[in-house]
Design a protein around this motif. Structure first.
Motif, PDB file in Angstrom:
ATOM      1  N   SER A 145      12.787  -6.122  -0.454  1.00  0.00           N
ATOM      2  CA  SER A 145      11.779  -7.128  -0.075  1.00  0.00           C
ATOM      3  C   SER A 145      10.440  -6.526   0.323  1.00  0.00           C
ATOM      4  O   SER A 145       9.406  -7.198   0.222  1.00  0.00           O
ATOM      5  N   LYS A 146      10.433  -5.270   0.770  1.00  0.00           N
ATOM      6  CA  LYS A 146       9.185  -4.670   1.239  1.00  0.00           C
ATOM      7  C   LYS A 146       8.659  -3.591   0.297  1.00  0.00           C
ATOM      8  O   LYS A 146       7.451  -3.484   0.085  1.00  0.00           O
ATOM      9  N   TYR A 147       9.553  -2.781  -0.260  1.00  0.00           N
ATOM     10  CA  TYR A 147       9.119  -1.674  -1.106  1.00  0.00           C
ATOM     11  C   TYR A 147       9.004  -2.092  -2.562  1.00  0.00           C
ATOM     12  O   TYR A 147       7.940  -1.979  -3.191  1.00  0.00           O
ATOM     13  N   VAL A 148      10.105  -2.610  -3.121  1.00  0.00           N
ATOM     14  CA  VAL A 148      10.096  -2.996  -4.526  1.00  0.00           C
ATOM     15  C   VAL A 148       9.203  -4.195  -4.768  1.00  0.00           C
ATOM     16  O   VAL A 148       8.359  -4.194  -5.667  1.00  0.00           O
ATOM     17  N   ALA A 149       9.352  -5.238  -3.967  1.00  0.00           N
ATOM     18  CA  ALA A 149       8.582  -6.468  -4.194  1.00  0.00           C
ATOM     19  C   ALA A 149       7.078  -6.245  -4.084  1.00  0.00           C
ATOM     20  O   ALA A 149       6.299  -6.902  -4.788  1.00  0.00           O
ATOM     21  N   ASP A 150       6.652  -5.313  -3.222  1.00  0.00           N
ATOM     22  CA  ASP A 150       5.217  -5.061  -3.043  1.00  0.00           C
ATOM     23  C   ASP A 150       4.723  -3.873  -3.851  1.00  0.00           C
ATOM     24  O   ASP A 150       3.550  -3.469  -3.718  1.00  0.00           O
ATOM     25  N   SER A 151       5.614  -3.287  -4.700  1.00  0.00           N
ATOM     26  CA  SER A 151       5.223  -2.166  -5.573  1.00  0.00           C
ATOM     27  C   SER A 151       4.523  -1.060  -4.796  1.00  0.00           C
ATOM     28  O   SER A 151       3.438  -0.577  -5.172  1.00  0.00           O
ATOM     29  N   LEU A 152       5.130  -0.614  -3.719  1.00  0.00           N
ATOM     30  CA  LEU A 152       4.540   0.445  -2.906  1.00  0.00           C
ATOM     31  C   LEU A 152       4.666   1.792  -3.607  1.00  0.00           C
ATOM     32  O   LEU A 152       5.554   1.994  -4.450  1.00  0.00           O
TER      33      LEU A 152
END
Length: 607
Positions: free
Chosen positions: A195-202
């Motif tokens: 939800s934080k890394y993959v979804a926001d393409s960090l």
């Protein structure tokens, strides 16, 4: 006057537990028993002396006194004494003397041991320790130390997220604890990565500390399985790190919870945590009496039952705080809602009122106070709707006196300690049971530590608190009887709250004060007092046994009331008890009176 064996046998048939033994066993007891014919004022044994056996009074009157000379019991026909000391270490913990000419039957130690080993009813009578009953070993009653996964997988805060994800994959786990030299900094889960890394393409070099949950909720190895379920249900989380003395020692996840025991109480917690109004919450708390019945029927110990029931009140309080903030807007300054009384000690039963207060950050202004007055009213009114009735003494956050900045609370405690008048003693007794429920917990930490230090070092204050703690006395009457309520609606009953549980609660508070112990729960205080050397091992064991017996008798009485269609209360008619139960309950009251006498004479430890 010598007694024949037939006279002894007939006598034993009228005394519990010997009345349940076969004829041939009674005849053997009569052959092996010793007879003692004593004059008035004769001393039977002194403190610390080796006991010749268990005494049965065939005729006469015997007085039992403690180490301070206080009378703890006067015993007549068919009463027995000496059992506790004989089975504990063979030494007398009290003194006994004949008040008038008496005939005593003495069962020698080897005879007593044979009876205990061979006959369950005698074993139950002599072994009065209820503290070793394990009860059902389920999720609700198991310590987290048993449930948790030890040596949980960890990583450093600068670990790249992809590396952390590979570690979780390889170990087939769904979370990682982020640590620095074993100190827990945060926790990261597969859900955080998605939800934080993959979804926001960090970026690939993003550190795990960027997506972790910092300062996560933790528990200790000594907490119980129901604590895990209740937190998971209320907070919607699936992983709880376990810490001891600030160090990570384990983790409990949803996959670790394979038992069903706590589902009922956890389901009530879940429903309350998602309720949208006090009325909706009240439909849930209305099920508490039935939950009480189920928990006691399942054999759960009293401290487990009261802990589970208190968890429900805690969740209701936090949910009401959330609903209040939804209605009023965010608080203008940090605050802390605290419970005192039975909720503060995590000892609520099937009948409880509310005792609470608000501590506000010192930056609060007069213009901010209407917000907190409204918040207090919303929560207190909601608790009343849920069955936690308004405190008759107005010990609630709705009272402006108990809704104050932290600096005022410091002044309160300092004033009570400096001038321990009767009101100060009463208020200090209540406030020493404070436990944070919702808000900014940091507001309480320094206040509690500083207050305990100042209070314990003030000998005059401690003396006044001890005197105040002795106002509630066990309901002991003369001649092996009970002192029941004399008038009113509950006439001829035993008040198991004010004359049973409260005297032990008061003693526990004194021990906590003397040892600067931060525990609020009574049983935890007694154990901590023993560990700290404030209370001797034998004194702690006796008092815990007595407390367990009284507290469980209280719950069993409430269950009987619920089953009969009446509301639970604390007033037990002695006629509801068997001879066996009356004997043990009275012995428990004698232990408490003895411990009160020791404290009253300035002896914190009882040998």
């Amino acid at each position: 006057m010598p007694l024949s064996q037939s006279q002894i046998t007939r006598f034993l048939k009228s005394v519990h537990p010997y009345d349940a033994l076969p004829e041939d066993v009674l005849e053997d007891i009569a052959r092996r028993a010793d007879i003692q014919d004593v004059d008035a004022d004769a001393q039977l044994y002194d403190l610390g002396h080796t006991l010749p056996g268990v005494f049965l009074i065939y005729e006469g009157l015997v007085e039992i006194t403690d180490e301070n000379g206080a009378v703890v019991s006067q015993l007549g026909l068919r009463n027995s004494f000496g059992e506790r000391g004989l089975l504990r270490n063979g030494k007398a913990a009290t003194r006994a003397s004949a008040q008038r000419a008496s005939i005593l039957i003495i069962l020698p130690p080897d005879l007593v041991q044979d009876l205990v080993n061979s006959h369950e009813i005698v074993s139950r009578f002599f072994n009065r320790t209820r503290g070793d009953r394990s009860g059902p070993q389920s999720l609700a009653t198991s310590a987290i130390d048993v449930l948790m996964a030890r040596d949980p997988a960890t990583c450093l805060p600068d670990t790249p997220v992809p590396e952390a994800a590979r570690l979780m994959r390889d170990k087939k786990i769904s979370s990682l604890c982020v640590t620095n030299a074993d100190a827990l900094l945060g926790i990261a889960t597969l859900r955080d990565i998605s939800s934080k890394y993959v979804a926001d393409s960090l970026p690939p070099d993003t550190a795990i500390s960027e997506i972790m949950t910092s300062n996560p909720i933790t528990l200790s190895p000594t907490d119980i399985g129901s604590d895990v379920l209740h937190i998971m249900m209320e907070r919607g989380i699936g992983h709880i790190p376990i810490c001891k003395a600030g160090q990570l020692v384990g983790i409990v996840t949803q996959t670790d919870l394979t038992h069903y025991q706590a589902v009922n109480s956890a389901e009530l917690v879940r429903r309350i945590a998602h309720a949208d109004s006090p009325a909706e919450m009240a439909t849930v708390t209305a099920e508490i009496p039935q939950l009480l019945v189920q928990l006691v029927a399942a054999g759960n110990r009293h401290e487990i039952v009261t802990r589970l029931i208190t968890d429900i009140a805690d969740t209701a309080t936090r949910r009401l705080l959330t609903l209040a903030e939804d209605k009023l807007g965010p608080p203008p300054v940090p605050y802390l809602w605290l419970a005192c009384g039975s909720q503060g000690r995590q000892e609520q039963t099937g009948v409880s009122d509310q005792d609470n207060c608000l501590m506000l950050d010192d930056s609060v202004t007069n213009g901010d106070m209407p917000y907190f007055q409204s918040l207090a009213k919303f929560v207190s009114d909601g608790l009343d709707v849920c069955g936690y009735f308004y405190c008759p003494g107005d010990m609630m956050a709705t009272n402006p006196r108990w809704c104050q900045p932290l600096r005022v609370w410091r002044e309160y405690f300092n004033g009570w300690i400096a001038k321990p008048n009767p009101e100060a003693q009463m208020l200090a007794s209540v406030m020493f049971d404070l436990r944070p429920i919702g808000g900014t917990f940091e507001l309480f930490a320094d206040l509690q530590a500083n207050t305990l230090k100042a209070a314990s070092s003030n000998s005059i204050f401690v003396a006044h608190m001890i005197a105040n703690s002795l106002k509630h006395t066990p309901p002991l009457g003369l001649f092996r009887g009970f002192a029941t309520v004399r008038s009113g609606e509950h006439r001829n009953t035993l008040d198991l709250k004010h004359n049973g549980v409260v005297p032990v609660v008061d003693l526990g508070r004194i021990y906590a004060l003397q040892g600067q112990l931060t525990e609020a729960n009574t049983r935890a205080r007694l154990k901590a007092a023993e560990a700290a050397g404030v209370l001797s091992p034998s004194g702690a064991r006796d008092l815990l046994d007595a407390y367990d017996l009284i507290a469980e008798s209280r719950l069993e009485h409430q269950v009987r009331r619920v089953k009969s269609g009446a509301g639970p209360d604390n007033y037990l008619p002695p006629s509801d008890l068997s001879d066996f139960e009356r004997s043990h309950l009275r012995d428990a009251f004698v232990v408490i009176k003895t411990m009160q006498s020791a404290v009253g004479h300035g002896k914190g430890m009882l040998g």
